[in-house]
Design a protein around this motif. Sequence first.
Motif, short mmCIF file in Angstrom:
data_model
loop_
_atom_site.label_atom_id
_atom_site.label_comp_id
_atom_site.label_asym_id
_atom_site.label_seq_id
_atom_site.Cartn_x
_atom_site.Cartn_y
_atom_site.Cartn_z
N MET A 29 0.83 -1.20 0.00
CA MET A 29 0.00 0.00 0.00
C MET A 29 0.87 1.26 0.00
O MET A 29 0.55 2.24 -0.69
CB MET A 29 -0.91 0.02 1.23
CG MET A 29 -1.87 1.21 1.27
SD MET A 29 -2.64 1.48 2.88
CE MET A 29 -1.24 2.05 3.83
N LEU A 30 1.98 1.24 0.77
CA LEU A 30 2.85 2.41 0.85
C LEU A 30 3.54 2.71 -0.48
O LEU A 30 3.99 3.83 -0.71
CB LEU A 30 3.92 2.20 1.94
CG LEU A 30 3.39 2.19 3.38
CD1 LEU A 30 4.52 1.87 4.36
CD2 LEU A 30 2.75 3.53 3.73
N MET A 31 3.61 1.71 -1.36
CA MET A 31 4.20 1.94 -2.69
C MET A 31 3.13 2.22 -3.74
O MET A 31 3.26 3.18 -4.52
CB MET A 31 5.03 0.71 -3.11
CG MET A 31 6.34 0.57 -2.37
SD MET A 31 7.41 -0.72 -3.08
CE MET A 31 6.59 -2.18 -2.45
N LEU A 32 2.06 1.42 -3.78
CA LEU A 32 1.11 1.51 -4.89
C LEU A 32 0.19 2.73 -4.82
O LEU A 32 0.08 3.49 -5.79
CB LEU A 32 0.27 0.24 -4.97
CG LEU A 32 -0.70 0.16 -6.15
CD1 LEU A 32 0.04 0.27 -7.47
CD2 LEU A 32 -1.53 -1.11 -6.11
N SER A 33 -0.47 2.95 -3.69
CA SER A 33 -1.43 4.06 -3.61
C SER A 33 -0.75 5.42 -3.80
O SER A 33 -1.19 6.21 -4.65
CB SER A 33 -2.19 4.00 -2.28
OG SER A 33 -3.09 2.92 -2.29
N PRO A 34 0.34 5.74 -3.06
CA PRO A 34 1.02 7.02 -3.33
C PRO A 34 1.62 7.07 -4.74
O PRO A 34 1.63 8.13 -5.36
CB PRO A 34 2.13 7.08 -2.26
CG PRO A 34 1.72 6.12 -1.22
CD PRO A 34 0.96 5.04 -1.92
N GLY A 35 2.10 5.93 -5.24
CA GLY A 35 2.68 5.89 -6.57
C GLY A 35 1.68 6.25 -7.64
O GLY A 35 1.94 7.08 -8.52
N LEU A 36 0.47 5.65 -7.57
CA LEU A 36 -0.58 5.96 -8.53
C LEU A 36 -1.01 7.43 -8.41
O LEU A 36 -1.20 8.12 -9.41
CB LEU A 36 -1.79 5.05 -8.31
CG LEU A 36 -1.67 3.61 -8.81
CD1 LEU A 36 -2.87 2.80 -8.36
CD2 LEU A 36 -1.56 3.58 -10.33
N ALA A 37 -1.17 7.90 -7.16
CA ALA A 37 -1.62 9.27 -6.94
C ALA A 37 -0.61 10.28 -7.50
O ALA A 37 -0.98 11.25 -8.16
CB ALA A 37 -1.87 9.52 -5.45
N LEU A 38 0.69 10.05 -7.24
CA LEU A 38 1.72 10.97 -7.72
C LEU A 38 1.80 10.95 -9.25
O LEU A 38 1.91 11.99 -9.90
CB LEU A 38 3.08 10.60 -7.13
CG LEU A 38 3.31 11.03 -5.68
CD1 LEU A 38 4.56 10.36 -5.12
CD2 LEU A 38 3.43 12.55 -5.57
N PHE A 39 1.75 9.75 -9.85
CA PHE A 39 1.82 9.64 -11.30
C PHE A 39 0.65 10.37 -11.96
O PHE A 39 0.83 11.13 -12.91
CB PHE A 39 1.84 8.17 -11.71
CG PHE A 39 1.96 7.96 -13.20
CD1 PHE A 39 3.19 8.02 -13.82
CD2 PHE A 39 0.84 7.69 -13.97
CE1 PHE A 39 3.32 7.84 -15.19
CE2 PHE A 39 0.95 7.51 -15.35
CZ PHE A 39 2.19 7.58 -15.95
N LEU A 40 -0.56 10.16 -11.44
CA LEU A 40 -1.74 10.80 -12.03
C LEU A 40 -1.74 12.30 -11.76
O LEU A 40 -2.28 13.07 -12.56
CB LEU A 40 -3.01 10.16 -11.49
CG LEU A 40 -3.26 8.71 -11.93
CD1 LEU A 40 -4.55 8.18 -11.34
CD2 LEU A 40 -3.29 8.60 -13.44
N PHE A 41 -1.14 12.72 -10.65
CA PHE A 41 -1.01 14.16 -10.39
C PHE A 41 -0.14 14.80 -11.47
O PHE A 41 -0.48 15.87 -12.01
CB PHE A 41 -0.39 14.40 -9.01
CG PHE A 41 -0.06 15.85 -8.76
CD1 PHE A 41 -1.03 16.74 -8.35
CD2 PHE A 41 1.24 16.32 -8.94
CE1 PHE A 41 -0.74 18.08 -8.12
CE2 PHE A 41 1.55 17.66 -8.72
CZ PHE A 41 0.56 18.54 -8.31
N GLY A 42 0.98 14.16 -11.80
CA GLY A 42 1.84 14.69 -12.86
C GLY A 42 1.14 14.73 -14.20
O GLY A 42 1.20 15.73 -14.92
N VAL A 43 0.44 13.64 -14.53
CA VAL A 43 -0.30 13.59 -15.80
C VAL A 43 -1.38 14.67 -15.84
O VAL A 43 -1.56 15.36 -16.85
CB VAL A 43 -0.94 12.19 -15.98
CG1 VAL A 43 -1.92 12.20 -17.15
CG2 VAL A 43 0.14 11.15 -16.22
N SER A 44 -2.10 14.85 -14.72
CA SER A 44 -3.18 15.84 -14.65
C SER A 44 -2.66 17.27 -14.74
O SER A 44 -3.43 18.19 -15.05
CB SER A 44 -3.97 15.65 -13.35
OG SER A 44 -4.53 14.36 -13.28
N SER A 45 -1.39 17.47 -14.44
CA SER A 45 -0.81 18.81 -14.50
C SER A 45 -0.36 19.19 -15.90
O SER A 45 -0.06 20.36 -16.17
CB SER A 45 0.40 18.91 -13.55
OG SER A 45 0.02 18.67 -12.21
#
Length: 524
Positions: free
Chosen positions: A213-229
């Motif tokens: 969880m400490l890798m996947l959930s923050p990883g997905l959130a950070l990746f999609l944050f970059g894409v959304s920006s």
Amino acid sequence: MGGFVTSPTAAASTKIDAAVLKIAGVVVLGAIMSILDITVVSVALPTFQTEFNASYATVAWTMTGYTLALATVIPLTGWAADRFGTKRLYMVALALFTIGSGLCATADSIGQLIGWRVVQGLGGGMLMPLGMTMMTRAAGPERIGRLMAILGIPMLLGPITGPILGGWLIDDYSWHWIFLINLPIGAVALVYAALALPKDDPKPSESFDFLGMLMLSPGLALFLFGVSSLPETQSFSATRVWLPMLIGALLVIGFVLYSFKPEHPLLDLRLFKNRKLTIATITLFVFIIAFMGAGLLFPSYFLQVGGESTLHAGLLMAPQGIGAMLTMPIAGMLADKVPVGRTVPFAMALIAAGFFTFTQVGTDTSYWLLCGSLFVMGLGMGGTMMPIMTSALKTLGHAEVARGSTLVNILQQIGGSVGSAVMSVILTSNLNESDPVPGSNPPVTEAQLAIAAQHSDQIKAQVPPALFEKGLQFVADSFASTFWVGFALVLATFIPIAFLPRKREKTVAGDDATTGAATPVIVH
């Protein structure tokens, strides 16, 4: 394991009985709220700018925050469904989403609204994977196609009816009602779920994967944050884009490498050993990128080139929904009887044929032609998305369904975010190449002036006709160029489609040692 157990007799039956339809009704109500909310809010962004005196980049976080919450919570859904049971978890998700909707309506600042949208997303993120899990377990392998066709109705109609509903509520009432409308629907769905869903009887046997969880959930959130920006920054070189995307990608890659070690990982990537599941999910991922990107462009063309209101743009999208409604029930029945590799290529060809028309758009393209093309695309979409999803899930055993539906939903979320961001970046980049208007202060391009003039008679009266026509033509050409990219993505979907199963799969009911559930076994 939770209590949606199909007996061998039920699994073998091809008739959709009342008990299964009750579960489908609960799931469709939740899906309608979750999916409509995304598209309804998208048309309210200009209103939020005015109401809260905020920039577009700031109000866009009402969408981005919701998406990041989805990405964070979806990976937990499979484990939580096994641990607590699908009924109680689904009701918790409904309550969280409904409460979040009510809180959004009370927001008196853009910061509060973004925060409450995150609460909404935490509930909304669990609704779709849980709904797919419940319907798959209830239907059994012989009926999953028809049940998934029912679930597909809100998934395909949401992007079409959302702008119509949002435009009407905002124009005739206020922005608060795009959230308040969820309260009665959520209350009905909660009561319906309590009465219609079978009682949970969870027998937890799996430990929670905290490291995953400490890798996947923050990883997905950070990746999609970059894409959304990307649409805002217009450059991959912006720190706000590449840094979170890089960190997110590294965390996700780390999770992928790690996930094969624990006995019960947060996301079961071992399911990809199932070749049919792998091919179906790759096909769905590519299709979602093209579908979500196109879904963003079509109404934007009517708004920016045609000068239509939000409500009229939504109504012009209706033929696509009508086409999908016509073919989806047929596709659902065929998915239970005919291999998807024999039907999906024809449906995808309809999408490609309809999409091609949009690569030729100009300033005066006939709405009859465009609406006819949308109808043809709708016919194809009704026969594409849910059959592919059915192919992905119907080969899974009872104990794998929650994990499999979680996996499919994560790929959908990533694909949708990537498709929307890529199309936004390409279109905005094309529009920015327009010539600047001489003497404008602050600097304005001819394309920006033409778009503004389409929605303001006062501005249009002050713009020389030749300048307006030139700017509007550039906008139309920019859309046509972007539609070519979308068309290429549609054609790319034919590559994984070529590997979908073309032979009839035989399923026999086997007893799950733990639950007594009917487990589909594929005979090769």
